[in-house]
Scaffold this active site. Structure first.
Site, mmCIF file in Angstrom:
data_model
loop_
_atom_site.group_PDB
_atom_site.id
_atom_site.type_symbol
_atom_site.label_atom_id
_atom_site.label_comp_id
_atom_site.label_asym_id
_atom_site.label_seq_id
_atom_site.Cartn_x
_atom_site.Cartn_y
_atom_site.Cartn_z
ATOM 1 N N ARG A 1 -5.380 9.995 8.860
ATOM 2 C CA ARG A 1 -4.536 10.976 8.184
ATOM 3 C C ARG A 1 -5.394 12.123 7.665
ATOM 4 O O ARG A 1 -6.596 11.968 7.430
ATOM 5 C CB ARG A 1 -3.746 10.353 7.036
ATOM 6 N N HIS B 1 -6.540 13.584 -5.463
ATOM 7 C CA HIS B 1 -6.715 12.899 -6.753
ATOM 8 C C HIS B 1 -5.417 12.909 -7.561
ATOM 9 O O HIS B 1 -5.447 12.883 -8.788
ATOM 10 C CB HIS B 1 -7.882 13.510 -7.548
ATOM 11 N N ASP C 1 -2.752 10.768 -6.360
ATOM 12 C CA ASP C 1 -2.043 9.499 -6.094
ATOM 13 C C ASP C 1 -2.198 8.510 -7.242
ATOM 14 O O ASP C 1 -1.219 7.928 -7.708
ATOM 15 C CB ASP C 1 -2.417 8.875 -4.728
ATOM 16 N N GLY D 1 -15.977 7.671 7.478
ATOM 17 C CA GLY D 1 -16.593 8.206 6.271
ATOM 18 C C GLY D 1 -16.514 9.714 6.172
ATOM 19 O O GLY D 1 -17.364 10.348 5.568
ATOM 20 N N GLY E 1 -13.341 11.330 5.447
ATOM 21 C CA GLY E 1 -12.143 11.750 4.710
ATOM 22 C C GLY E 1 -10.880 11.732 5.545
ATOM 23 O O GLY E 1 -9.849 12.260 5.113
ATOM 24 N N SER F 1 -9.558 8.818 6.680
ATOM 25 C CA SER F 1 -8.976 7.484 6.488
ATOM 26 C C SER F 1 -9.223 6.520 7.637
ATOM 27 O O SER F 1 -8.331 5.764 8.031
ATOM 28 C CB SER F 1 -7.461 7.566 6.224
ATOM 29 N N SER F 2 -10.444 6.521 8.147
ATOM 30 C CA SER F 2 -10.754 5.503 9.159
ATOM 31 C C SER F 2 -10.656 4.114 8.540
ATOM 32 O O SER F 2 -10.329 3.142 9.234
ATOM 33 C CB SER F 2 -12.145 5.735 9.745
ATOM 34 N N ASP G 1 -3.688 6.798 1.384
ATOM 35 C CA ASP G 1 -4.165 6.637 2.756
ATOM 36 C C ASP G 1 -3.325 5.607 3.507
ATOM 37 O O ASP G 1 -2.824 5.857 4.611
ATOM 38 C CB ASP G 1 -5.630 6.201 2.772
ATOM 39 N N TYR H 1 -15.994 8.930 -7.725
ATOM 40 C CA TYR H 1 -14.551 8.660 -7.647
ATOM 41 C C TYR H 1 -14.080 7.812 -8.823
ATOM 42 O O TYR H 1 -13.095 8.141 -9.507
ATOM 43 C CB TYR H 1 -14.247 7.951 -6.318
#
Ligand code: ADP
Ligand code: MG
Length: 400
Positions: A66, A73, A75, A161, A163, A165-166, A207, A256
């Site tokens: 996605r 930030h 969600d 890695g 961003g 959403s793997s 995600d 985060y």
């Protein structure tokens, strides 16, 4: 002896958002899939030959990645976001073998990941597993609790890695391949639990929900306070280009968790930041908490504005909100880097680029740009870049 099985995935339905999104099944049977997706050892007729009986039917599941168009930030602050599933993704083929271990290979990665069916969700134990990606596999096995072991093969077109959403794509595709069934929200929550256990990072639900609940051609407007979604059609003439900054990002090593704690501190006085207006956020006394609250409050406003601009076909307005979102993430939320700032600055000066922002939490990784058709040629950029289309959510198909 296999522990008592607890089937995930049967939860109460949430209220529907306008345009739906959470209500359809996450899986949908489709026909036999492409030859290249067959597990090694399976024949054209579909029967696995390389492993001993009793072998069950191979299952192929796919999940998209996605890109978050706007709403970073938000969600975990009960706010709003507007991500979309993309036409890059991860597929998992799983062949049950009647054993008590799940053994998963991932193309191009050291491995395999070998996980006992009895593996628990103890985060401290999970985080000692090697190779590191086996932690996701183990956490998914621990949350899905499949009835049987077997072998799995993972392929992906997503950069890891970055961003996009793997990790959620891996969790959801593997969970579906292992037999998890349920509404998108339920599957998303199960996989979010797995991600928390595997990484120790308290990531929000965006995600997993986006990769399960999205519809082709649409972005997904998510209200995290109500847990409702609405499909927002992307204007025909909109192009979305994702550009890798070249800077690696790991959320474990990032701030985060610190940002999340700061938001919680601000929310103790104000209530969930997603419901706070910009004036109230601007009146917070502590200067750091004020900036964090101001980002979340203004970001939710921008999410509403971009959804409305897409509805009106006003791409210039949508792009301006995205660039303003980057400024807010850089200055008020402090999750950008000099490289991300430079890339956004460079992109928005290109003709036909309507807006750009960091995407997927920041601290490196990718930038997303909204452009006029053909404004950016991904192949001509110095770092990896992709023109992405809005894809549908994760699916499983029986193979063979
Ligand atoms: P993102 O989700 O934005 O790509 P994350 O740091 O959340 O970044 O997740 C990346 C991690 O997910 C990888 O380091 C790896 O451990 C795991 N992962 C993702 N895709 C795969 C894959 N195809 N095979 C094995 N592990 C994967
Ligand atoms: Mg991830």
């Amino acid at each position: 002896m296999v522990a008592a099985r607890r089937r995930q995935g049967q939860t109460t339905r949430r209220p529907r958002g306008r345009g739906g999104g959470l209500e359809g099944p996450v899986w949908q049977a489709r026909g036999v899939d492409e030859e290249r997706e067959r597990p090694p050892g399976s024949t054209a007729a579909g029967g696995p030959e390389a492993w001993a009986a009793p072998a069950g039917r191979p299952v192929l599941a796919r999940s998209p990645g996605r890109v978050n168009l706007i709403g970073d930030h938000t969600d975990y602050n009960d706010g709003l976001a507007l991500p979309m599933a993309i036409d890059l993704g991860t597929s998992v083929t799983f062949v049950p073998d009647g054993g008590d271990r799940v053994v998963v290979h991932s193309q191009g990665r050291a491995g395999p990941a070998e996980v006992d069916l009895e593996v628990g969700l103890d985060p401290h134990r999970l985080r000692t597993l090697e190779p590191a990606w086996a932690r996701y596999v183990a956490a998914v096995v621990a949350t899905v609790r499949p009835d049987h072991g077997g072998r799995g093969w993972v392929r992906s077109t997503l950069p890891a890695g970055a961003g996009l959403s793997s990790s959620a794509a891996l969790e959801v595709a593997l969970a579906l391949a292992l037999g998890l069934r349920g509404e998108p929200l339920s599957v998303a929550r199960t996989c979010q639990r797995a991600e928390h256990a595997a990484t120790g990072v308290p990531t929000g639900l965006m995600d997993q929900l986006t990769v399960t609940a999205s519809r082709p051609g649409h972005a997904l407007l998510v209200d995290f306070a109500r847990l409702t979604t609405a499909d927002v059609a992307l204007p025909e003439h909109a192009e979305v280009v994702v550009v890798h900054s070249g800077e690696a990002r790991t959320l474990e090593a990032s701030a985060y968790a610190a940002r999340r704690a700061e938001c919680e501190a601000a929310a103790r006085g104000l209530g969930p930041l997603g419901a706070v207006d910009a004036t109230t956020a601007g009146a917070v006394t502590d200067p750091v908490l004020r900036r964090r609250a101001r980002h979340v409050a203004s970001e939710c406003e921008r999410v509403r504005a971009v959804a409305a601009a897409f509805g009106a076909g006003d791409l210039a307005a949508a792009g301006a909100c995205m660039t303003e979102s980057h400024r807010s993430l850089a200055e008020d939320f402090e999750v950008s880097t000099p490289t991300l700032d430079a890339l956004v600055g460079w992109l928005v000066r290109r003709p036909g680029v309507l807006g750009a922002r960091l995407t997927g939490a920041g601290f490196g990784g990718c930038v997303v740009a909204l452009t006029e058709p053909g404004a950016l040629d991904p192949a001509a950029l110095p770092t990896p870049a992709w023109r992405v289309r809005a894809a549908g959510g994760a699916r499983v198909a029986a193979v063979g």
